[in-house]
Enzyme design. Structure first.
Site, mmCIF file in Angstrom:
data_model
loop_
_atom_site.group_PDB
_atom_site.id
_atom_site.type_symbol
_atom_site.label_atom_id
_atom_site.label_comp_id
_atom_site.label_asym_id
_atom_site.label_seq_id
_atom_site.Cartn_x
_atom_site.Cartn_y
_atom_site.Cartn_z
ATOM 1 N N GLN A 69 -21.879 17.309 -38.282
ATOM 2 C CA GLN A 69 -20.867 18.027 -37.702
ATOM 3 C C GLN A 69 -21.169 19.169 -36.718
ATOM 4 O O GLN A 69 -20.946 18.689 -35.379
ATOM 5 C CB GLN A 69 -20.193 18.971 -38.962
ATOM 6 C CG GLN A 69 -19.406 18.261 -40.120
ATOM 7 C CD GLN A 69 -19.174 18.882 -41.110
ATOM 8 O OE1 GLN A 69 -18.834 20.159 -41.248
ATOM 9 N NE2 GLN A 69 -18.598 18.251 -42.207
ATOM 10 N N ILE B 218 -51.157 29.670 -42.927
ATOM 11 C CA ILE B 218 -51.393 30.549 -41.940
ATOM 12 C C ILE B 218 -50.268 30.319 -40.778
ATOM 13 O O ILE B 218 -50.016 31.625 -40.352
ATOM 14 C CB ILE B 218 -52.735 29.763 -41.317
ATOM 15 C CG1 ILE B 218 -53.809 29.957 -42.340
ATOM 16 C CG2 ILE B 218 -52.775 30.452 -39.919
ATOM 17 C CD1 ILE B 218 -54.364 31.237 -42.293
ATOM 18 N N GLU C 199 -11.355 27.006 -44.123
ATOM 19 C CA GLU C 199 -11.626 28.058 -45.114
ATOM 20 C C GLU C 199 -11.575 27.633 -46.702
ATOM 21 O O GLU C 199 -12.445 28.345 -47.178
ATOM 22 C CB GLU C 199 -10.880 29.307 -44.662
ATOM 23 C CG GLU C 199 -11.378 29.975 -43.422
ATOM 24 C CD GLU C 199 -10.842 31.394 -43.114
ATOM 25 O OE1 GLU C 199 -9.510 31.411 -43.450
ATOM 26 O OE2 GLU C 199 -11.374 32.385 -42.917
ATOM 27 N N ASN D 8 -51.846 24.240 -41.673
ATOM 28 C CA ASN D 8 -51.094 25.277 -41.118
ATOM 29 C C ASN D 8 -49.815 25.946 -41.911
ATOM 30 O O ASN D 8 -49.064 26.690 -40.999
ATOM 31 C CB ASN D 8 -50.908 25.034 -39.774
ATOM 32 C CG ASN D 8 -50.611 26.171 -38.718
ATOM 33 O OD1 ASN D 8 -51.251 27.423 -39.079
ATOM 34 N ND2 ASN D 8 -49.882 26.168 -37.951
ATOM 35 N N ALA E 127 -41.996 22.152 -52.720
ATOM 36 C CA ALA E 127 -41.687 22.028 -51.005
ATOM 37 C C ALA E 127 -40.733 20.868 -50.795
ATOM 38 O O ALA E 127 -40.257 20.135 -51.683
ATOM 39 C CB ALA E 127 -42.878 22.345 -50.174
HETATM 40 C C1 LIG Z 1 -41.310 26.113 -46.254
HETATM 41 C C2 LIG Z 1 -42.716 25.910 -47.232
HETATM 42 C C3 LIG Z 1 -42.318 25.765 -48.787
HETATM 43 C C4 LIG Z 1 -43.280 25.677 -49.298
HETATM 44 N N1 LIG Z 1 -42.963 25.529 -50.815
HETATM 45 C C5 LIG Z 1 -44.161 25.437 -51.776
HETATM 46 C C6 LIG Z 1 -43.919 25.239 -52.960
HETATM 47 O O1 LIG Z 1 -42.734 25.034 -53.680
HETATM 48 N N2 LIG Z 1 -45.013 25.284 -54.043
HETATM 49 C C7 LIG Z 1 -46.310 25.586 -53.632
HETATM 50 O O2 LIG Z 1 -47.077 25.535 -54.470
HETATM 51 N N3 LIG Z 1 -46.366 25.722 -52.155
HETATM 52 C C8 LIG Z 1 -45.590 25.789 -51.383
HETATM 53 N N4 LIG Z 1 -45.572 25.952 -50.072
HETATM 54 C C9 LIG Z 1 -46.881 26.162 -49.640
HETATM 55 C C10 LIG Z 1 -47.970 25.175 -49.425
HETATM 56 O O3 LIG Z 1 -48.109 24.351 -50.342
HETATM 57 C C11 LIG Z 1 -49.181 25.758 -48.751
HETATM 58 O O4 LIG Z 1 -49.059 26.575 -47.672
HETATM 59 C C12 LIG Z 1 -50.100 24.727 -48.658
HETATM 60 O O5 LIG Z 1 -50.460 23.968 -49.457
HETATM 61 C C13 LIG Z 1 -51.384 25.344 -47.745
HETATM 62 O O6 LIG Z 1 -52.118 24.145 -47.443
HETATM 63 P P1 LIG Z 1 -52.551 24.207 -45.787
HETATM 64 O O7 LIG Z 1 -53.576 23.108 -45.570
HETATM 65 O O8 LIG Z 1 -51.277 24.270 -44.842
HETATM 66 O O9 LIG Z 1 -53.134 25.684 -45.547
HETATM 67 P P2 LIG Z 1 -53.322 26.165 -44.205
HETATM 68 O O10 LIG Z 1 -52.432 27.225 -43.911
HETATM 69 O O11 LIG Z 1 -54.054 25.574 -43.243
HETATM 70 O O12 LIG Z 1 -54.692 27.537 -44.891
HETATM 71 C C14 LIG Z 1 -54.313 28.126 -45.999
HETATM 72 C C15 LIG Z 1 -55.500 28.987 -46.366
HETATM 73 O O13 LIG Z 1 -56.611 27.932 -46.987
HETATM 74 C C16 LIG Z 1 -57.890 28.395 -46.523
HETATM 75 N N5 LIG Z 1 -58.347 26.831 -46.366
HETATM 76 C C17 LIG Z 1 -57.823 25.807 -46.342
HETATM 77 N N6 LIG Z 1 -58.569 24.773 -46.431
HETATM 78 C C18 LIG Z 1 -59.792 25.270 -46.619
HETATM 79 C C19 LIG Z 1 -61.009 24.742 -46.720
HETATM 80 N N7 LIG Z 1 -61.144 23.373 -46.944
HETATM 81 N N8 LIG Z 1 -62.080 25.479 -46.797
HETATM 82 C C20 LIG Z 1 -62.051 26.960 -46.898
HETATM 83 N N9 LIG Z 1 -60.737 27.480 -46.628
HETATM 84 C C21 LIG Z 1 -59.750 26.789 -46.681
HETATM 85 C C22 LIG Z 1 -57.408 28.704 -45.039
HETATM 86 O O14 LIG Z 1 -58.488 29.273 -44.449
HETATM 87 C C23 LIG Z 1 -56.289 29.647 -45.219
HETATM 88 O O15 LIG Z 1 -56.579 30.972 -45.529
HETATM 89 C C24 LIG Z 1 -44.745 25.920 -49.074
HETATM 90 C C25 LIG Z 1 -44.903 26.298 -47.695
HETATM 91 C C26 LIG Z 1 -44.146 26.296 -46.887
HETATM 92 C C27 LIG Z 1 -44.106 26.535 -45.246
HETATM 93 S S1 FES Z 2 -24.261 19.596 -39.335
HETATM 94 FE FE1 FES Z 2 -26.014 19.831 -40.502
HETATM 95 S S2 FES Z 2 -26.160 22.061 -39.911
HETATM 96 FE FE2 FES Z 2 -24.616 21.694 -38.965
#
Ligand SMILES: Cc1cc2nc3c(=O)[nH]c(=O)nc-3n(C[C@H](O)[C@H](O)[C@H](O)COP(=O)(O)OP(=O)(O)OC[C@H]3O[C@@H](n4cnc5c(N)ncnc54)[C@H](O)[C@@H]3O)c2cc1C
Ligand code: FES
Ligand code: FES
Length: 1304
Positions: free
Chosen positions: A93, A235, A1236, A232, A307
């Site tokens: 849409q 972070i 609406e 990430n 997630a």
């Molecule tokens: C939109 C969204 C929805 C989400 N929904 C959920 C959900 O429903 N349930 C849930 O449980 N989680 C959820 N999350 C969270 C997500 O699961 C965590 O952010 C993720 O698991 C973190 O992993 P990462 O590798 O991205 O961590 P990063 O962001 O890369 O790091 C996170 C932290 O861990 C540390 N770290 C990571 N690996 C190591 C390592 N090997 N040694 C030492 N330190 C380390 C980092 O230094 C940092 O402090 C969601 C996140 C988002 C953005």
């Molecule tokens: S069509 Fe999906 S947000 Fe508008």
């Protein structure tokens, strides 16, 4: 140089690829989905997976290939089948979510060319759409499934009614051999691997990627404070959304460190993604005996809802654990499973730590030493006689952080039911992971029976400490969940102990998410209609292919103009205060900052007017809400402007009073004038004669628009004569033009507003965008340079506000047979700090209060409360959904009191005569409403299902079902339309009109109409944009009248042209269209030479201002009468839900809608509006919850905290039928506006929930009458299903504690 953290801004903007959209910046919407391909050396394969580009730092993609939507197909070359099918199935849409949807599906097909429906559901779980209601997207994509004839589910039924909205004829087949190959040079690079460590240096950021483990440990020793970033996803949002700054980060490349070993369990490398963890668990469950994998099954249960797919592809298990966020789901389960972490540092080598509550020392903090890294997690096998479960409850079943999560494991003495050990961990009931050690200890040695259950609940109640003011609020609910989860665990284990192979109690099974499917029907065009005439056919949205390929341009896709600056708003942090001083000096000294603007910089008026209600652009002396704009920083880049805005110092002196809620406004008698009243009959007298009187109230929360594209614009000074061009996301470009002119003190003729399309609007892009435009234009004039303004999602939610919260207090008089004789309803809306459109919205609520019911004595009063919150504004339905909802509550409660089915009471009270008068004395016929109602109940099989539901409820203790149906009468207004139609010599036609394309398909309908009149194919007609230079003083596209007004104007303009062409056509009947246009143009040219009047010859260009000529509309509020509406749109809806009484979760099972849209101009677009509006209504009445702090600060400022409906919320059976043989003499080709009305139909879900809760209460001997505010969230449902567990968490006394949030 790394000046940005984003792939989106640093890669996509630099190479001018705009298909990947930026909707939130925090991984929460999926609009930025792209496919990443990497070589996996360990398994010698190429991995393809989706990621959220907004969280993927560009430099972490070293060695990876990124495919964006532009890479897979284009309208210029060839569409990819995914792009073609989403477009043809009407799944696009506004189009802002479409590229993300396409990339999720494309990636799925890269990995699995023959997906199942479940695969599709999983792949799209992380993509939000605010327009379509998801069903058409699924319809397009399910054509890739192996289900035979999946796309042709509903063959033609009769010659009158059609059931197919799109055809699969001539669609492109999926040919995986045509897919892009992984670049060979990256393959060679990946195989070599030894590329050394990488270092990326930016002006504020440094990112190092170690070459191997030794290098990583060295780096961690050298820079202990630097976070180890992997996915990430923790972070990234912290840096991007919350502004946390890490000057140095150590990035780990996922693949080469990924390891999975199997010994006494599964050992997962810390850098394994959650997707690979899920795959590994699935493999283990598949291949091993069930007894050993009980823990893995529990983990899988959690991972399925954790997630969305993109986040699971990025997020790692190590990151999830070490983020130490109690809302994250894994720790409670992993701790219950007695997992061990292997950590390592350069100095101390490897050590093993048990994953338990001691690992977490505070929110976001762990006991790991700063130089340590996590290597792996050992997840042991389950032992015989061990039982494990995981639980989570979130605001939304999928793609939402849990409110409370839990992991539970019990080990029994072999062959007995005696507890040998018990592990229970909770997340979400404190700042860190909570182990209920005392409870567990006391239950060891006990038999698993009723006594244990009772003691466990009592012990849990004592041990789980949650202060009444705890962060996150929902305290009683969270406490109740802890015991309810244990009860579920108890039951599950009990049943397994009793060796029942099949779990019989439905309470133990979590709801299964399904993909929506639906039946549709609409009336075929008549046989007499020409086959060339597209009106009435389900034509595809005219820009759908461009939207699906990412070629469609939105305002922020316009490439930066030379010298362009960026403006960022400085907003108030106080709700009511005097501004003592604004000090921008620190901000002005920052790199890239060009200037600062405040009220004194406005050359004209610092006021935006609407119906004589002024609203300051920049606060001058006082602020009256948090989020009010005080100033604006203009800088060379977005980042610089954003950072500098945070450095502007505002000194305030707090003022009194300050209050936010409707209740408080009533106490302070703080209302805007005028107050409105409508009355028919003699209400007071009628109360004297009725059998019964009931007094009650219902509260309805507000709603955030959450259009996928946030508000913004680009203002470009043209240098000559003070001219200014604006490329703006506005539903009302003429109003924007006017406000900008008044602000700058220049004439409107020098300001041109261009609107190509909007990425959704829903009423939210009418008013505030005019203020933002005026501020941005002021910046452009002051600096003499183009200025871009793009609100971040959080700022958009904070500044622009949304739908009004309402409180309806009512007194109703009725007879014992359910006939309502009198109702006196007072509506209070929370208008925020300025009146804005609140009065008109209140009026609409009052005008809709009778809905389809003939209540002979009816009085409505409407008071708009003035509070210290951002000003509430228009939102799809404009007061209708609130006004109607209160009346439906009255009907529902009367039915409950009379002991009658609510549908019966609705029927008893409906308008029935052929000629009826509304409560404001407008004549109408309810015939089509009654037809919709009867047809809806019939198609839904209401009566049979009611019986089946009663049976279900009798045989299920902890799950209950409810069904509800409502009729609808919704007033349609009309406005004047304007259009300009040009015919060129080559026969092509250009249509310009005053409407705005925001997904509703106004352009498509305009093309259909022009094509009908001009008798040329739609492909020869073009609509470029909405432009105030082409069509002046146009009305907004709002209130469902866009197509009514614009359609009439286009028709009128085309008819004028045809009249001019007619003589030439008649003279040359055998000529083609193009020849006619050529001779007309030549004749005009000759006429000019000969001096003949042009009008005698005709001119292939027509401007039309179509002035609405329907029935007179007016409203006399003094006398409570007047024809307020042109016509009424009717409909009826029936929905069935199932609730989980222990958690408050609910599942929408089925919805049937019959809607009267008159003679549909385009059934596909109309059904799209109905489904999309309905799903927005699901959000309004059941999910979307805004939370404000006690200081009036909006805390739900992004998709992580504010949940709009996702795929899992759409009823799996979702049927929409357009009423056949419906008419409307007052709008274009007898159609009706449909944007609406459908929102309100989702109130059926609310009332069905109420029915289900009532069934649960009845079983416990509780009354059927109980308060339930809207939205009916999981918390409210659970707490309404009062039982022994809710009794353990009584509400604290008001005034004895400081609540975390308030209901405004
Ligand atoms: C939109 C969204 C929805 C989400 N929904 C959920 C959900 O429903 N349930 C849930 O449980 N989680 C959820 N999350 C969270 C997500 O699961 C965590 O952010 C993720 O698991 C973190 O992993 P990462 O590798 O991205 O961590 P990063 O962001 O890369 O790091 C996170 C932290 O861990 C540390 N770290 C990571 N690996 C190591 C390592 N090997 N040694 C030492 N330190 C380390 C980092 O230094 C940092 O402090 C969601 C996140 C988002 C953005
Ligand atoms: S069509 Fe999906 S947000 Fe508008
Ligand atoms: S913009 Fe990336 S997920 Fe929303």
């Amino acid at each position: 140089m790394l000046s940005q953290n984003h792939l989106h801004v640093s890669l996509l903007y630099i190479v001018l690829l705009t298909g990947t959209k930026y909707g939130c910046g925090g991984g929460g919407c999926g609009a930025c989905t792209v496919m990443v391909s990497k070589y996996d050396q360990l398994n010698n394969r190429v991995l393809h997976y989706t990621v959220n580009a907004c969280l993927q730092p560009i430099c972490t993609l070293h060695g990876a290939a990124v495919v964006t939507v532009e890479g897979i197909g284009s309208t210029k070359t060839k569409l990819h089948p995914v792009q073609e099918r989403i477009a043809k199935a009407h799944g696009s849409q506004c189009g802002f979510c479409t590229p993300g949807m396409v990339m999720s599906m494309y990636t799925l097909l890269r990995n699995k060319p023959h997906p199942t429906m479940e695969d599709i559901r999983e792949a799209l779980g992380g993509n939000l759409c605010r327009c379509t209601g998801y069903r058409p997207i699924i319809d397009g994509f399910k054509t890739f499934c192996d289900v035979s004839n999946a796309f042709n589910l509903f063959p033609q039924a009769s010659c009158l009614i059609q059931k197919e909205l799109f055809h699969m004829d001539n669609v492109l087949p999926l040919d995986p051999s045509q897919d892009l190959i992984f670049p060979p040079e990256l393959m060679i690079m990946g195989k070599k691997r030894a590329c050394g460590s990488l270092c990326f240096q930016g002006d504020r950021l440094k990112l190092i990627s170690p070459v191997d483990l030794t290098n990583l440990l060295e780096l961690k020793t050298e820079y202990p404070e630097a976070p180890v970033v992997v996915g990430n996803t923790t972070i990234g949002p912290n840096m991007q959304v919350k502004g946390v700054h890490h000057p140095l980060t150590i990035y780990l490349f996922v693949i080469y460190l990924l390891c999975v070993h199997v010994h006494a369990g599964v050992s997962m490398g810390a850098v394994c993604t959650l997707s690979s963890l899920k795959e590994e668990m699935e493999r283990a469950v598949r291949e091993m005996e069930a007894e050993r994998t009980r823990g893995y099954q529990a983990l899988l249960q959690t991972l399925q809802c954790l997630a969305g797919k993109q986040i699971r592809n990025m997020a790692t298990i190590g990151g999830n654990i070490l983020s130490a966020n109690p809302k994250y789901d894994l720790n409670s389960v992993l701790a219950a499973l007695d997992c061990t972490l292997q950590v390592m540092s350069k100095e101390n080598g490897t050590r093993a730590i048990t994953l338990n509550e001691e690992l977490f020392t505070g929110f976001g903090k762990t006991a790991l030493r700063p130089d340590e890294v996590l290597l792996s997690i050992d997840i042991p096998y389950s032992k015989p006689w061990e039982f494990v479960s995981a639980f989570r409850q979130a605001q939304r079943r999928e793609f939402a952080f849990s409110i409370v999560n839990a992991g539970m494991k019990v080990l029994f003495r072999e062959g007995t039911n005696i507890v040998e050990s018990l592990n229970i961990y909770y997340g979400g009931v404190g700042p860190t992971l909570v182990k209920v050690g005392r409870t567990c200890q006391k239950l060891v040695g006990r038999s698993w029976g009723e006594d244990l259950l009772a003691d466990a609940c009592r012990l849990l109640e004592e041990e789980v400490e949650l202060s009444d003011s705890a962060h996150g609020g929902k305290v009683e609910y969270r406490k109740t969940l802890t015991t309810s989860f244990f009860f579920k665990f108890y039951m599950q284990v009990l049943q397994e102990l009793r060796e029942r192979v099949h779990i019989q109690d439905s309470a133990l099974k979590p709801f299964k998410n399904e993909v929506p499917q639906g039946h549709h029907s609409f009336q075929l065009v008549s046989n007499a209609q020409s086959s060339q005439d597209p009106v009435g056919h389900p034509m595809m949205h005219q820009a759908a292919f461009h939207q699906a390929t990412g070629e469609a341009q939105y305002y922020d896709d316009i490439p930066a103009v030379q010298g362009e600056l960026f403006v960022f708003m400085v907003t108030s942090t106080r709700a009511h205060a005097k501004i003592i001083n604004i000090d921008p000096s620190e901000a002005l000294g920052m790199t890239g900052v060009v200037t600062f603007l405040s009220a004194g910089d406005v050359p004209g008026q610092n006021r935006r007017m609407l119906f004589n209600n002024p609203e300051e652009l920049f606060a001058e002396e006082e602020v009256s809400c948090v989020g009010q704009i005080i100033g604006a920083v203009v800088a060379e880049s977005r980042e610089q402007a954003r950072r500098a805005a945070q450095m502007v110092k505002v000194t305030y002196q707090d003022l009194l009073p300050v209050f936010f809620t409707i209740e408080e406004a009533i106490q302070h008698q703080s209302f805007f004038d005028p107050k409105r009243k409508l009355e028919r009959g003699d209400v007071d007298k009628a109360f004297e004669t009725v059998d019964q009187i009931l007094e009650d109230e219902i509260y309805l929360g507000g709603q955030e628009h959450f259009y996928m594209e946030t508000q913004g614009l680009i203002a470009v000074p043209k240098g000559e004569n003070g001219e200014l061009e604006l490329f703006v996301a506005s539903q009302h470009s003429a109003y924007t033009q006017e406000v900008v002119g008044i602000t700058l003190g220049i004439d409107s003729n020098k300001i041109t507003c261009h609107v190509r399309r909007l990425g959704g609007a829903f009423g939210g892009k009418v008013m505030k965008i005019a203020s933002l435009s005026a501020i941005t234009a002021t910046a452009a004039v002051k600096t003499g340079r183009p200025v871009r303004c793009v609100l971040e999602r959080g700022d958009d939610m904070l500044i622009t506000s949304g739908r009004h919260p309402f409180l309806g207090k009512y007194k109703v008089g009725y007879n014992n047979d359910g006939t309502i004789m009198a109702a006196d309803i007072t509506y209070y809306s929370n208008g925020g700090c300025t009146l804005n459109e609140s009065l008109a919205i209140m009026e609409k609520a009052l005008l809709h209060m009778d809905n389809g019911y003939k209540i002979p004595n009816l009085r409505g009063r409407g008071l708009v409360c003035k509070t210290y919150l951002p000003s509430y504004t228009a939102f799809r339905g404009f007061g209708g959904p609130q006004g109607l909802m209160v009346m439906e509550s009255v009907l529902h409660e009367v039915a409950v009191k009379c002991g009658l089915p609510p549908q019966k009471v609705r029927e008893i009270n409906m308008y029935r005569e052929e000629e009826c008068y509304t409560h404001h004395k407008q004549l109408f016929s309810p015939r089509d409403m009654l037809r919709c109602w009867d047809e809806c109940l019939d198609k839904a099989g209401y009566h049979d299902r009611l019986q089946a539901i009663q049976q279900f409820n009798t045989s299920n203790r902890w799950k209950k079902r409810g069904i509800s149906a409502v009729p609808m009468k919704f007033g349609g207004v009309c406005s004047d339309g304007a259009a300009l139609v040009n015919i060129y010599k080559d026969g092509s036609v250009l249509v310009a009109h005053g409407g705005t394309e925001m997904g509703q398909g106004i352009n498509t309908k305009a093309l259909q109409i022009a094509s009908r009149i001009l008798k040329v194919p739609m492909s020869s007609i073009h609509i470029k944009e909405t432009c105030t230079g082409n069509v002046p003083n146009a009305a907004p596209s709002a209130a469902s009248f866009g197509t009514d007004a614009v359609g009439m104007a286009v028709k009128d303009a085309c008819e004028k042209l045809m009249r001019r062409l007619k003589p030439f056509m008649e003279n040359h009947p055998k000529y083609t269209w193009q020849q006619w246009t050529v001779i007309t143009a030549m004749a005009r040219f000759t006429a000019l030479i000969l001096g003949t009047s042009r009008s005698q010859v005709g001119y292939p260009n027509a401007v039309t201002v179509w002035v609405s000529r329907g029935p007179h509309t007016d409203m006399d509020w003094e006398n409570s009468e007047g024809p307020a509406y042109y016509y009424f749109t009717f409909g009826a809806c029936c929905s069935e839900v199932e609730i989980d009484c222990l958690t408050g979760d609910h599942k929408n099972l089925r919805t049937d809608i019959v809607m009267d849209v008159g003679r549909s101009l385009n059934p596909a677009l109309d059904i799209g509006q109905i489904e999309g509006g309905f799903v927005q209504g699901i959000g309004l009445y059941t999910i979307e919850e805004l939370q404000f702090s006690l200081e009036g600060v909006l805390m739900t400022r992004g998709p992580s905290q504010y949940k709009i409906p996702a795929l899992c919320d759409v009823p799996p059976q979702f049927n929409v039928h357009l009423l056949a043989n419906a008419q409307n003499p007052h709008a274009i080709y007898r159609s009706k506006g449909i944007g609406e009305p459908p929102v309100f139909l989702a109130s059926t879900i609310f009332f069905a929930i109420k029915e289900a809760v009532a069934a649960a209460r009845r079983e416990r001997g509780l009354g059927d009458s109980f308060p339930l505010s809207s939205p009916a969230t999981a918390e409210r449902i659970r707490m309404a299903c009062e039982d022994q567990f809710t009794e353990m968490a009584p509400s604290p006394k008001k005034g004895t504690f400081k609540p975390w949030s308030i209901n405004i």
